[in-house]
Design a protein around this motif. Structure first.
Motif, PDB file in Angstrom:
ATOM      1  N   HIS A  97       0.797  -1.222   0.000  1.00 34.75           N
ATOM      2  CA  HIS A  97       0.000   0.000   0.000  1.00 34.75           C
ATOM      3  C   HIS A  97       0.832   1.275   0.000  1.00 34.75           C
ATOM      4  O   HIS A  97       0.381   2.298  -0.556  1.00 34.75           O
ATOM      5  N   PRO A  98       2.063   1.317   0.562  1.00 36.59           N
ATOM      6  CA  PRO A  98       2.860   2.547   0.386  1.00 36.59           C
ATOM      7  C   PRO A  98       3.190   2.836  -1.086  1.00 36.59           C
ATOM      8  O   PRO A  98       3.221   4.005  -1.492  1.00 36.59           O
ATOM      9  N   VAL A  99       3.420   1.793  -1.868  1.00 34.20           N
ATOM     10  CA  VAL A  99       3.688   1.985  -3.290  1.00 34.20           C
ATOM     11  C   VAL A  99       2.443   2.515  -3.997  1.00 34.20           C
ATOM     12  O   VAL A  99       2.523   3.458  -4.813  1.00 34.20           O
ATOM     13  N   ALA A 100       1.290   1.917  -3.680  1.00 27.66           N
ATOM     14  CA  ALA A 100       0.044   2.405  -4.288  1.00 27.66           C
ATOM     15  C   ALA A 100      -0.255   3.835  -3.843  1.00 27.66           C
ATOM     16  O   ALA A 100      -0.750   4.649  -4.641  1.00 27.66           O
ATOM     17  N   ASP A 101       0.038   4.168  -2.586  1.00 23.22           N
ATOM     18  CA  ASP A 101      -0.171   5.547  -2.117  1.00 23.22           C
ATOM     19  C   ASP A 101       0.723   6.521  -2.885  1.00 23.22           C
ATOM     20  O   ASP A 101       0.292   7.621  -3.246  1.00 23.22           O
ATOM     21  N   TRP A 102       1.957   6.125  -3.143  1.00 25.42           N
ATOM     22  CA  TRP A 102       2.878   6.992  -3.894  1.00 25.42           C
ATOM     23  C   TRP A 102       2.359   7.232  -5.309  1.00 25.42           C
ATOM     24  O   TRP A 102       2.390   8.360  -5.814  1.00 25.42           O
ATOM     25  N   LEU A 103       1.867   6.167  -5.941  1.00 25.96           N
ATOM     26  CA  LEU A 103       1.309   6.324  -7.284  1.00 25.96           C
ATOM     27  C   LEU A 103       0.063   7.198  -7.269  1.00 25.96           C
ATOM     28  O   LEU A 103      -0.141   8.038  -8.162  1.00 25.96           O
TER      29      LEU A 103
ATOM     30  N   ARG B 143      -0.625   9.582  -5.155  1.00 30.74           N
ATOM     31  CA  ARG B 143      -0.229  10.973  -4.948  1.00 30.74           C
ATOM     32  C   ARG B 143       0.293  11.614  -6.231  1.00 30.74           C
ATOM     33  O   ARG B 143       0.301  12.843  -6.362  1.00 30.74           O
ATOM     34  N   HIS B 144       0.747  10.795  -7.165  1.00 32.94           N
ATOM     35  CA  HIS B 144       1.218  11.310  -8.456  1.00 32.94           C
ATOM     36  C   HIS B 144       0.126  11.192  -9.527  1.00 32.94           C
ATOM     37  O   HIS B 144       0.402  10.998 -10.707  1.00 32.94           O
ATOM     38  N   ARG B 145      -1.113  11.291  -9.086  1.00 31.10           N
ATOM     39  CA  ARG B 145      -2.295  11.417  -9.951  1.00 31.10           C
ATOM     40  C   ARG B 145      -2.586  10.158 -10.769  1.00 31.10           C
ATOM     41  O   ARG B 145      -3.208  10.239 -11.827  1.00 31.10           O
ATOM     42  N   VAL B 146      -2.158   9.030 -10.293  1.00 35.00           N
ATOM     43  CA  VAL B 146      -2.572   7.761 -10.898  1.00 35.00           C
ATOM     44  C   VAL B 146      -3.879   7.346 -10.235  1.00 35.00           C
ATOM     45  O   VAL B 146      -3.979   7.375  -9.007  1.00 35.00           O
ATOM     46  N   PRO B 147      -4.909   6.989 -10.980  1.00 34.76           N
ATOM     47  CA  PRO B 147      -6.166   6.552 -10.359  1.00 34.76           C
ATOM     48  C   PRO B 147      -5.928   5.420  -9.358  1.00 34.76           C
ATOM     49  O   PRO B 147      -5.091   4.546  -9.576  1.00 34.76           O
ATOM     50  N   ARG B 148      -6.689   5.466  -8.254  1.00 37.77           N
ATOM     51  CA  ARG B 148      -6.439   4.528  -7.163  1.00 37.77           C
ATOM     52  C   ARG B 148      -6.564   3.081  -7.625  1.00 37.77           C
ATOM     53  O   ARG B 148      -5.747   2.227  -7.247  1.00 37.77           O
ATOM     54  N   SER B 149      -7.565   2.765  -8.415  1.00 37.53           N
ATOM     55  CA  SER B 149      -7.750   1.392  -8.892  1.00 37.53           C
ATOM     56  C   SER B 149      -6.574   0.952  -9.750  1.00 37.53           C
ATOM     57  O   SER B 149      -6.057  -0.170  -9.611  1.00 37.53           O
ATOM     58  N   LEU B 150      -6.131   1.846 -10.639  1.00 37.70           N
ATOM     59  CA  LEU B 150      -4.996   1.511 -11.502  1.00 37.70           C
ATOM     60  C   LEU B 150      -3.716   1.370 -10.683  1.00 37.70           C
ATOM     61  O   LEU B 150      -2.891   0.480 -10.952  1.00 37.70           O
ATOM     62  N   ALA B 151      -3.546   2.225  -9.675  1.00 37.38           N
ATOM     63  CA  ALA B 151      -2.366   2.136  -8.826  1.00 37.38           C
ATOM     64  C   ALA B 151      -2.339   0.809  -8.063  1.00 37.38           C
ATOM     65  O   ALA B 151      -1.299   0.146  -7.976  1.00 37.38           O
ATOM     66  N   ALA B 152      -3.484   0.408  -7.507  1.00 40.37           N
ATOM     67  CA  ALA B 152      -3.543  -0.860  -6.778  1.00 40.37           C
ATOM     68  C   ALA B 152      -3.304  -2.041  -7.708  1.00 40.37           C
ATOM     69  O   ALA B 152      -2.562  -2.977  -7.373  1.00 40.37           O
ATOM     70  N   LEU B 153      -3.933  -2.005  -8.890  1.00 36.86           N
ATOM     71  CA  LEU B 153      -3.756  -3.103  -9.841  1.00 36.86           C
ATOM     72  C   LEU B 153      -2.311  -3.206 -10.309  1.00 36.86           C
ATOM     73  O   LEU B 153      -1.729  -4.310 -10.372  1.00 36.86           O
ATOM     74  N   ALA B 154      -1.687  -2.075 -10.625  1.00 39.71           N
ATOM     75  CA  ALA B 154      -0.297  -2.096 -11.082  1.00 39.71           C
ATOM     76  C   ALA B 154       0.636  -2.605  -9.993  1.00 39.71           C
ATOM     77  O   ALA B 154       1.576  -3.372 -10.262  1.00 39.71           O
ATOM     78  N   THR B 155       0.384  -2.222  -8.749  1.00 38.63           N
ATOM     79  CA  THR B 155       1.228  -2.666  -7.646  1.00 38.63           C
ATOM     80  C   THR B 155       1.129  -4.169  -7.450  1.00 38.63           C
ATOM     81  O   THR B 155       2.148  -4.861  -7.282  1.00 38.63           O
ATOM     82  N   VAL B 156      -0.084  -4.689  -7.456  1.00 41.66           N
ATOM     83  CA  VAL B 156      -0.276  -6.128  -7.256  1.00 41.66           C
ATOM     84  C   VAL B 156       0.320  -6.915  -8.414  1.00 41.66           C
ATOM     85  O   VAL B 156       1.015  -7.930  -8.211  1.00 41.66           O
TER      86      VAL B 156
ATOM     87  N   LEU C 186      -8.027 -10.437  -2.776  1.00 44.71           N
ATOM     88  CA  LEU C 186      -8.203  -9.679  -1.543  1.00 44.71           C
ATOM     89  C   LEU C 186      -7.120  -8.612  -1.386  1.00 44.71           C
ATOM     90  O   LEU C 186      -7.402  -7.506  -0.906  1.00 44.71           O
ATOM     91  N   THR C 187      -5.905  -8.934  -1.780  1.00 44.00           N
ATOM     92  CA  THR C 187      -4.828  -7.948  -1.691  1.00 44.00           C
ATOM     93  C   THR C 187      -5.150  -6.721  -2.539  1.00 44.00           C
ATOM     94  O   THR C 187      -4.941  -5.575  -2.111  1.00 44.00           O
ATOM     95  N   PHE C 188      -5.660  -6.951  -3.730  1.00 43.23           N
ATOM     96  CA  PHE C 188      -6.044  -5.824  -4.596  1.00 43.23           C
ATOM     97  C   PHE C 188      -7.096  -4.946  -3.914  1.00 43.23           C
ATOM     98  O   PHE C 188      -6.963  -3.711  -3.878  1.00 43.23           O
ATOM     99  N   PHE C 189      -8.136  -5.569  -3.360  1.00 45.73           N
ATOM    100  CA  PHE C 189      -9.196  -4.785  -2.722  1.00 45.73           C
ATOM    101  C   PHE C 189      -8.702  -4.086  -1.460  1.00 45.73           C
ATOM    102  O   PHE C 189      -9.093  -2.949  -1.176  1.00 45.73           O
ATOM    103  N   PHE C 190      -7.848  -4.740  -0.686  1.00 46.41           N
ATOM    104  CA  PHE C 190      -7.332  -4.110   0.524  1.00 46.41           C
ATOM    105  C   PHE C 190      -6.429  -2.924   0.186  1.00 46.41           C
ATOM    106  O   PHE C 190      -6.464  -1.893   0.855  1.00 46.41           O
ATOM    107  N   VAL C 191      -5.604  -3.069  -0.852  1.00 48.63           N
ATOM    108  CA  VAL C 191      -4.734  -1.965  -1.249  1.00 48.63           C
ATOM    109  C   VAL C 191      -5.567  -0.800  -1.782  1.00 48.63           C
ATOM    110  O   VAL C 191      -5.271   0.368  -1.504  1.00 48.63           O
ATOM    111  N   ARG C 192      -6.609  -1.102  -2.508  1.00 50.94           N
ATOM    112  CA  ARG C 192      -7.413  -0.039  -3.111  1.00 50.94           C
ATOM    113  C   ARG C 192      -8.384   0.600  -2.121  1.00 50.94           C
ATOM    114  O   ARG C 192      -8.521   1.828  -2.066  1.00 50.94           O
ATOM    115  N   ASP C 193      -9.076  -0.236  -1.324  1.00 51.11           N
ATOM    116  CA  ASP C 193     -10.195   0.257  -0.513  1.00 51.11           C
ATOM    117  C   ASP C 193      -9.981   0.041   0.980  1.00 51.11           C
ATOM    118  O   ASP C 193     -10.957   0.056   1.738  1.00 51.11           O
TER     119      ASP C 193
END
Length: 369
Positions: free
Chosen positions: A53-59, A61-74, A167-174
């Motif tokens: 989730h820190p990686v998804a948060d960084w993405l 913050r750089h204007r990447v949509p939350r769903s796309l950030a979570a999916l890319a991280t996973v 579940l990891t995707f949903f937890f990172v996103r939501d």
């Protein structure tokens, strides 16, 4: 007599709370025992989420949509893990094929040594092979049922891996949304206490995961480099085993070290096995005396004796999965309980300080945006 009544009443209240907590733990344990796949998938998902989730948060913050950030991280983590295994497995198969003759000779030598310790007439290896073949024929039905059970277990493992990934995707996103929604059902004061406990437990769990990754990586690199210098086959698989076994405290390091020494003895001889033993002991001493106090000292609120008891109890109750889950779960629960006790004994908020509402709890929740 009057002085004894408050003491007796306090003891009764304390005993009642202990019984209530014991009953709750028993009910939760029963539910978990009936649904082990779901519990293990959720728990492993939380461990992965604490890393991702820190990686998804960084993405985000750089204007990447939350769903796309979570999916890319996973997907990136899956690609890294899959690529690692895709690189190591062929090398392992090739080294096993190259060392098969040496391993076979060592196995025969070890079998002869064990047979010499047995009383009475010593059977030959051919006789042992014949007995083994006869046993297989006599127990063919049992072996068939065991193979079917193994296939069912493999299917359960694959299902659990898929569930963990989703579940990891949903937890990172939501994750923060799920926590806020759950805490919004409580009163403001209880919401404050529950938020503090969850935040402390989450920070402890995340710190345990990150600290264990650091310690495991150092152990794996140290033992892997030592085996490569000695020319011991299967150095990379042993390093990977060392990394994974670090997530089972105490027991995992012993088992991984034993495998390394055994492989060195089987392929290189006694001298290299003794050198490998020295490397393993040196790495473990470095871990216990330097790495653990520095990396995990402030994160893990547990005494080493408690860690050992937790691992043993978890292994007795649920095998390898129990040994893996026991320490981080106990650490998170302990940290959350400490936070609950500390916050519960603080003076109440002043009237000019409004209670924390769900939409203002981002900094207190265990998963942040």
């Amino acid at each position: 007599m009057n002085a004894e009544r408050p003491t007796l009443a306090a003891a009764a209240r304390f005993s009642g709370r202990c019984l209530l907590i014991t009953g709750l733990v028993f009910v939760l344990g029963y539910i978990i025992s009936r649904l082990p796949l779901i519990f293990l998938s959720v728990f492993v998902s939380l461990l992965f989420t604490s890393l991702l989730h820190p990686v998804a948060d960084w993405l985000a913050r750089h204007r990447v949509p939350r769903s796309l950030a979570a999916l890319a991280t996973v997907l990136l983590s899956v690609a890294l893990i899959g690529g690692l295994f895709a690189w190591i497995v062929p090398k392992t198969a090739a080294e096993l094929s190259a060392s098969s003759d040496t391993l076979a000779r060592r196995a025969q030598s070890l079998a002869r040594s064990f047979m010499q310790l047995l009383p009475g007439e010593q059977p030959t290896l051919d006789e042992l092979g014949g007995r083994a073949e006869q046993w297989v024929r006599q127990h063919s039905q049992m072996l068939t049922s065991g193979a079917a059970a193994g296939a069912a277990t493999l299917l359960s493992v694959l299902s659990g891996m898929l569930l963990t990934l989703v579940l990891t995707f949903f937890f990172v996103r939501d994750g923060s949304t799920l926590v806020r929604t759950t805490l919004s059902l409580l009163s403001p004061e209880r919401r404050r206490l529950a938020g503090a406990a969850l935040d402390r437990a989450w920070r402890t769990l995340g710190g345990w995961v990150r600290g264990t990754v650091v310690v495991a990586l150092i152990d794996a690199v140290g033992i892997g480099v030592g085996l490569l210098i000695l020319g011991v086959p299967l150095a990379l698989p042993i390093a990977l085993l060392t990394f994974l076994s670090a997530f089972v405290p105490v027991v995992g390091a012993v088992l991984a070290g034993a495998v390394a020494v055994l492989i060195a003895w089987a392929t290189q001889g006694t001298q290299d096995a003794l050198i490998t033993l020295g490397i393993v002991l040196a790495i473990q001493q470095l871990e216990s005396n330097v790495l653990q106090p520095i990396v995990m000292g402030r994160v893990l609120p547990l005494h080493p004796a408690v860690v050992l008891l937790a691992v043993t109890a978890g292994a007795l109750v649920a095998g390898i999965a129990g040994a893996f889950v026991s320490v981080p779960l106990l650490a998170a629960v302990t940290a959350g309980g400490q936070a609950l006790f500390e916050k519960g004994h603080k003076p109440p908020r002043s009237d000019d300080s409004p209670p924390v509402e769900p939409e203002d709890m981002d900094e207190q929740l265990p998963v942040h945006h």
